[in-house]
Design a protein around this motif. Sequence first.
Motif, PDB file in Angstrom:
ATOM      1  N   LEU A  85       0.848  -1.187   0.000  1.00  0.00           N
ATOM      2  CA  LEU A  85       0.000   0.000   0.000  1.00  0.00           C
ATOM      3  C   LEU A  85       0.884   1.237   0.000  1.00  0.00           C
ATOM      4  O   LEU A  85       1.806   1.350   0.800  1.00  0.00           O
ATOM      5  CB  LEU A  85      -0.892   0.019   1.251  1.00  0.00           C
ATOM      6  CG  LEU A  85      -1.799   1.246   1.376  1.00  0.00           C
ATOM      7  CD1 LEU A  85      -2.960   1.176   0.382  1.00  0.00           C
ATOM      8  CD2 LEU A  85      -2.353   1.394   2.789  1.00  0.00           C
ATOM      9  N   ALA A  86       0.609   2.161  -0.928  1.00  0.00           N
ATOM     10  CA  ALA A  86       1.277   3.469  -0.911  1.00  0.00           C
ATOM     11  C   ALA A  86       0.266   4.488  -0.405  1.00  0.00           C
ATOM     12  O   ALA A  86      -0.917   4.415  -0.740  1.00  0.00           O
ATOM     13  CB  ALA A  86       1.756   3.844  -2.312  1.00  0.00           C
ATOM     14  N   PHE A 117       4.225   7.502   2.368  1.00  0.00           N
ATOM     15  CA  PHE A 117       4.988   6.313   2.742  1.00  0.00           C
ATOM     16  C   PHE A 117       4.412   5.088   2.048  1.00  0.00           C
ATOM     17  O   PHE A 117       3.357   5.157   1.410  1.00  0.00           O
ATOM     18  CB  PHE A 117       5.006   6.119   4.261  1.00  0.00           C
ATOM     19  CG  PHE A 117       3.649   5.939   4.874  1.00  0.00           C
ATOM     20  CD1 PHE A 117       2.868   7.040   5.192  1.00  0.00           C
ATOM     21  CD2 PHE A 117       3.157   4.671   5.142  1.00  0.00           C
ATOM     22  CE1 PHE A 117       1.613   6.878   5.754  1.00  0.00           C
ATOM     23  CE2 PHE A 117       1.900   4.498   5.707  1.00  0.00           C
ATOM     24  CZ  PHE A 117       1.126   5.607   6.016  1.00  0.00           C
ATOM     25  N   ALA A 118       5.122   3.967   2.172  1.00  0.00           N
ATOM     26  CA  ALA A 118       4.662   2.730   1.565  1.00  0.00           C
ATOM     27  C   ALA A 118       4.827   1.607   2.575  1.00  0.00           C
ATOM     28  O   ALA A 118       5.751   1.611   3.385  1.00  0.00           O
ATOM     29  CB  ALA A 118       5.466   2.440   0.298  1.00  0.00           C
ATOM     30  N   VAL A 119       3.905   0.651   2.531  1.00  0.00           N
ATOM     31  CA  VAL A 119       3.905  -0.463   3.479  1.00  0.00           C
ATOM     32  C   VAL A 119       3.808  -1.765   2.719  1.00  0.00           C
ATOM     33  O   VAL A 119       3.068  -1.862   1.738  1.00  0.00           O
ATOM     34  CB  VAL A 119       2.669  -0.380   4.426  1.00  0.00           C
ATOM     35  CG1 VAL A 119       2.765  -1.439   5.511  1.00  0.00           C
ATOM     36  CG2 VAL A 119       2.533   0.995   5.025  1.00  0.00           C
ATOM     37  N   ARG A 158       7.307  -4.300   6.043  1.00  0.00           N
ATOM     38  CA  ARG A 158       8.238  -3.228   5.734  1.00  0.00           C
ATOM     39  C   ARG A 158       7.478  -1.919   5.647  1.00  0.00           C
ATOM     40  O   ARG A 158       6.366  -1.892   5.107  1.00  0.00           O
ATOM     41  CB  ARG A 158       8.818  -3.493   4.344  1.00  0.00           C
ATOM     42  CG  ARG A 158      10.286  -3.542   4.221  1.00  0.00           C
ATOM     43  CD  ARG A 158      10.619  -4.104   2.852  1.00  0.00           C
ATOM     44  NE  ARG A 158      11.173  -5.438   2.989  1.00  0.00           N
ATOM     45  CZ  ARG A 158      12.480  -5.674   3.113  1.00  0.00           C
ATOM     46  NH1 ARG A 158      13.355  -4.695   3.058  1.00  0.00           N
ATOM     47  NH2 ARG A 158      12.924  -6.904   3.263  1.00  0.00           N
ATOM     48  N   VAL A 159       8.066  -0.859   6.134  1.00  0.00           N
ATOM     49  CA  VAL A 159       7.490   0.480   5.981  1.00  0.00           C
ATOM     50  C   VAL A 159       8.621   1.374   5.495  1.00  0.00           C
ATOM     51  O   VAL A 159       9.731   1.302   6.021  1.00  0.00           O
ATOM     52  CB  VAL A 159       6.951   1.027   7.327  1.00  0.00           C
ATOM     53  CG1 VAL A 159       6.348   2.411   7.129  1.00  0.00           C
ATOM     54  CG2 VAL A 159       5.942   0.077   7.936  1.00  0.00           C
ATOM     55  N   VAL A 160       8.359   2.182   4.466  1.00  0.00           N
ATOM     56  CA  VAL A 160       9.392   3.102   3.973  1.00  0.00           C
ATOM     57  C   VAL A 160       8.792   4.500   3.861  1.00  0.00           C
ATOM     58  O   VAL A 160       7.722   4.680   3.271  1.00  0.00           O
ATOM     59  CB  VAL A 160       9.928   2.655   2.586  1.00  0.00           C
ATOM     60  CG1 VAL A 160      10.962   3.655   2.077  1.00  0.00           C
ATOM     61  CG2 VAL A 160      10.525   1.257   2.654  1.00  0.00           C
ATOM     62  N   LEU A 161       9.480   5.474   4.455  1.00  0.00           N
ATOM     63  CA  LEU A 161       9.049   6.872   4.313  1.00  0.00           C
ATOM     64  C   LEU A 161       9.519   7.368   2.952  1.00  0.00           C
ATOM     65  O   LEU A 161      10.691   7.235   2.606  1.00  0.00           O
ATOM     66  CB  LEU A 161       9.652   7.737   5.428  1.00  0.00           C
ATOM     67  CG  LEU A 161       9.205   9.194   5.400  1.00  0.00           C
ATOM     68  CD1 LEU A 161       7.729   9.326   5.768  1.00  0.00           C
ATOM     69  CD2 LEU A 161      10.048  10.042   6.338  1.00  0.00           C
ATOM     70  N   LEU A 162       8.599   7.950   2.180  1.00  0.00           N
ATOM     71  CA  LEU A 162       8.943   8.450   0.845  1.00  0.00           C
ATOM     72  C   LEU A 162       9.151   9.962   0.910  1.00  0.00           C
ATOM     73  O   LEU A 162       8.620  10.623   1.809  1.00  0.00           O
ATOM     74  CB  LEU A 162       7.816   8.108  -0.134  1.00  0.00           C
ATOM     75  CG  LEU A 162       7.495   6.615  -0.248  1.00  0.00           C
ATOM     76  CD1 LEU A 162       6.277   6.391  -1.136  1.00  0.00           C
ATOM     77  CD2 LEU A 162       8.698   5.857  -0.804  1.00  0.00           C
ATOM     78  N   PHE A 181       7.375  -1.347  -4.474  1.00  0.00           N
ATOM     79  CA  PHE A 181       6.152  -0.547  -4.411  1.00  0.00           C
ATOM     80  C   PHE A 181       5.793   0.119  -5.736  1.00  0.00           C
ATOM     81  O   PHE A 181       4.860   0.930  -5.790  1.00  0.00           O
ATOM     82  CB  PHE A 181       6.286   0.530  -3.326  1.00  0.00           C
ATOM     83  CG  PHE A 181       6.564  -0.032  -1.958  1.00  0.00           C
ATOM     84  CD1 PHE A 181       5.586  -0.754  -1.288  1.00  0.00           C
ATOM     85  CD2 PHE A 181       7.798   0.128  -1.346  1.00  0.00           C
ATOM     86  CE1 PHE A 181       5.830  -1.290  -0.029  1.00  0.00           C
ATOM     87  CE2 PHE A 181       8.053  -0.403  -0.092  1.00  0.00           C
ATOM     88  CZ  PHE A 181       7.072  -1.111   0.574  1.00  0.00           C
TER      89      PHE A 181
END
Lengths: 152, 197
Positions: free
Chosen positions: A111-112, A142-144, B25-29, B78
């Motif tokens: 999910l974005a 963010f993306a998960v 996983r979590v990524v801050l964009l 993603f």
Amino acid sequence: MIKTHHKAAWALLALAFSLAAQAADPAGMVKTSSGQVSIERGGQKLIAVVGTQVYVSDKLRTAGDSTVGVTLRDSTLLSAGPNSLIIIDKFAYDTTSQAGSMSIGIRKGTLAVASGKIAKQTPESVDFHTPTSVLGVRGTEFAVEVGGDNEE
Amino acid sequence: MRNEMRLSLLSLAVLMLAGCASSERVVLLPSADGRASAVVVRDAKGELVLDQPYAGSVRSQGTNSAYRSTPEEVKERFGAALAAQPARPRSYVLYFQGGGNQLMPESQTEFAKMRAEVLAWPAPEIMVIGHTDRVGSVQSNDALSLKRAESVRTLLIEAGIPASKLEAAGRGEREPLVATADEVAEAKNRRVEINLR
């Protein structure tokens, strides 16, 4: 005495109606959809095409090679990659005061998120959650990703 | 007693296995407007703050750990989700001549531009909000702001946007762009905001 009872009954009825109206407000709308995308709502499975409204408690599901993008009423952008299951657990938004709250579950897949007006106004009333963790946002993109195969 | 203990140990083991199996996983964009932002990832053991672009959290063996992602990894993991992201909501402001619902000449050009963008938008939903300056009473300005919003709504319906996708509201003189004393004519406050999503 009887009059007072009537008044109370009417007030309750009005409250019930306003709560029902609130519950019936859509949370958002499907803006992009590719491949096999469905919405599970109250035991029914709907095909999620562009323009389909999204409500609280809806489960958004994408098959392999499929994606979906939803804009919530507060301008939050949600988009899911293939083999994903996203649940709109909570959403409330007042367009006049811009106050509201939301809680979105990511059960599996990707999910974005580009957060919207509620996160800007009251970040503490916004959460995204995976099977193990809760994400708090502060005006954010963010993306998960959630591995495994949670089906509910 | 012993059986219960065994059962709870067993269920704990099952839970731990489930925890291991589900990698997360979590990524801050980077934010579109370039402003500082953050995500806080909390679990039963504590929290991780991601406050730099590409700061990430990865879960393995039941624990979230910080890691540094990259644009390449984001694209790989993603890319499909990001490609499905709906268009960013847009807003427009149209200005009005004093006292009524006549658009200023330059706003007619802006309206034409907006109309074209709305017609090309997938499943458009539009909120139209009218405002006034502080000339006149609060009540008459509430009415005038709604009249302005309704006139833009009507123009959009005539352009082919379904009425059900258009909301209109008037906020009177309560939300000025430029703060003024009462009864001051201020062109910047005689406006309608259109939010397209």
